[in-house]
Design an enzyme around this catalytic site. Structure first.
Site, PDB file in Angstrom:
ATOM      1  N   GLU A 109       0.844  -1.198   0.000  1.00  0.00           N
ATOM      2  CA  GLU A 109       0.000   0.000   0.000  1.00  0.00           C
ATOM      3  C   GLU A 109       0.878   1.245   0.000  1.00  0.00           C
ATOM      4  OE1 GLU A 109      -3.541  -0.119   2.430  1.00  0.00           O
ATOM      5  OE2 GLU A 109      -3.159   1.933   3.135  1.00  0.00           O
ATOM      6  N   GLU A 113      -2.586  10.582   3.002  1.00  0.00           N
ATOM      7  CA  GLU A 113      -3.713  10.832   3.897  1.00  0.00           C
ATOM      8  C   GLU A 113      -3.667  12.299   4.324  1.00  0.00           C
ATOM      9  OE1 GLU A 113      -4.740   6.755   6.197  1.00  0.00           O
ATOM     10  OE2 GLU A 113      -2.823   7.677   6.759  1.00  0.00           O
ATOM     11  N   ASN A 128       2.568   6.950   3.834  1.00  0.00           N
ATOM     12  CA  ASN A 128       2.981   5.685   4.440  1.00  0.00           C
ATOM     13  C   ASN A 128       3.244   4.690   3.319  1.00  0.00           C
ATOM     14  OD1 ASN A 128       3.612   3.765   6.367  1.00  0.00           O
ATOM     15  ND2 ASN A 128       1.601   3.767   7.352  1.00  0.00           N
ATOM     16  N   ASP A 136       4.014   0.999   9.129  1.00  0.00           N
ATOM     17  CA  ASP A 136       4.657   1.787  10.192  1.00  0.00           C
ATOM     18  C   ASP A 136       5.785   2.652   9.650  1.00  0.00           C
ATOM     19  OD1 ASP A 136       2.962   0.641  12.094  1.00  0.00           O
ATOM     20  OD2 ASP A 136       4.330  -1.036  12.450  1.00  0.00           O
ATOM     21  N   ARG A 137       5.593   3.199   8.450  1.00  0.00           N
ATOM     22  CA  ARG A 137       6.608   4.061   7.849  1.00  0.00           C
ATOM     23  C   ARG A 137       6.019   5.455   7.595  1.00  0.00           C
ATOM     24  NH1 ARG A 137       7.306  -0.964   4.921  1.00  0.00           N
ATOM     25  NH2 ARG A 137       9.300  -1.943   5.458  1.00  0.00           N
ATOM     26  N   ARG A 281       9.869   4.886  19.012  1.00  0.00           N
ATOM     27  CA  ARG A 281       9.350   3.736  18.264  1.00  0.00           C
ATOM     28  C   ARG A 281      10.470   2.869  17.724  1.00  0.00           C
ATOM     29  NH1 ARG A 281       5.593   5.668  13.612  1.00  0.00           N
ATOM     30  NH2 ARG A 281       5.246   3.415  13.430  1.00  0.00           N
TER      31      ARG A 281
END
Length: 293
Positions: A109, A113, A128, A136-137, A281
């Site tokens: 994907e 956004e 992302n 999680d990028r 993170r």
């Protein structure tokens, strides 16, 4: 705190970007009508075609959001749309434009956004990249203009070597093929093109602090100049591997000097979050973070 969209140090460079965007034209551009390449995927009562299908309106109200999808999937190429985002108090809303393999846990994907804001604050765009089910990028950039006043072009360029996210032909993100470093790269699964307008006030604006104001509903976003150039799947089997496809040409192996300067300007002046520098993170930065441009 209200953040200014412009500062004196940025005015000259912003004007330079506008000139660059005006002079640059995508190769083989073919803007289409909505129904040529797309279908309504969610809540047809909330999507309205305008100007004979050359533009559409998406609506979000307390009853529903909405979304549309391409009729085909594609493996490599370039996709773009011009979007006019929700004006005024759009906190808690998300307008998304993305590609998705629709393969659940192993999905690929590529996301734009657009995160709604309170009046006077800059619009933030989050990108992302998911590859082989791993995401999680996230990166976030405050747009240097008001994207609700007029249409602006948002594009994803995807080939065997890199993925580039563009805003008005200005690169805001580069994701390289780093399979040599054991970093997954989306090159096996075709992806469809999607867009949605929905409510996400649990996270979209200031981490969920700013909630959606339904008294301002309905919320509208507008789209036009739909353009998809890529290898359709199903389609000619040799297309995705054809090095003569224009998006695989040497001009698309790396950013041009002008693009590289624009990219660095965006990162220095407008990037507000980068997963690569989030040590809470990732105490050790992911390997792709040192790949450069």
């Amino acid at each position: 705190m209200v953040v200014s969209l412009f500062s004196s140090r940025n005015v000259f460079y912003t004007l330079s970007l506008c000139l660059f965007a005006a002079l640059y034209q995508p190769v083989m551009s073919r803007p289409a009508k909505f129904e040529d390449d797309f279908r309504i995927a969610w809540s047809d009562t909330h999507i309205t075609q305008i100007d004979g299908g050359r533009a559409i309106q998406l609506k979000l109200d307390p009853s529903s959001g909405c979304g549309f999808a391409s009729k085909k999937q594609y493996l490599f190429g370039r996709v773009s749309m011009k979007i006019k985002l929700i004006p005024g108090d759009s906190a808690g809303t998300v307008t998304a434009f993305y590609m998705n393999s629709d393969t659940d846990s192993v999905r690929d994907e590529l996301d734009f956004e657009f995160l709604g804001n309170r009046s006077g604050q800059p619009y933030t765009v989050q990108t992302n990249v998911f590859a082989h089910g791993k995401g999680d990028r996230e990166q976030r950039v405050n747009l240097w203009f008001d994207p609700s006043r007029d249409f602006h072009e948002y594009a994803i360029s995807w080939n065997h070597l890199r993925i580039v996210f563009y805003v008005d032909n200005v690169p805001i993100r580069v994701y390289k093929n780093n399979e040599a470093r054991k970093v997954p790269y989306p090159r096996f699964q075709p992806m469809g093109v999607y867009s949605t307008l929905w409510e996400a006030d649990d996270w979209a604006t200031r981490g969920g602090i700013e909630k959606i104001n339904w008294s301002r509903a309905p919320f509208y976003a507008y789209y036009k100049d739909f353009d998809i150039e890529g290898c359709p799947v199903p389609g000619p089997a040799d297309c995705p591997a054809n090095s003569k496809n224009w998006w695989e040409g040497s001009a698309y192996h790396q950013l041009s000097p002008v693009e590289a300067r624009s990219y660095r300007w965006v990162r220095v002046n407008h990037m507000v979050y980068d997963y690569c520098t989030d040590k809470s993170r990732f105490p050790v930065p992911p390997p792709e973070c040192s790949a450069g441009i």
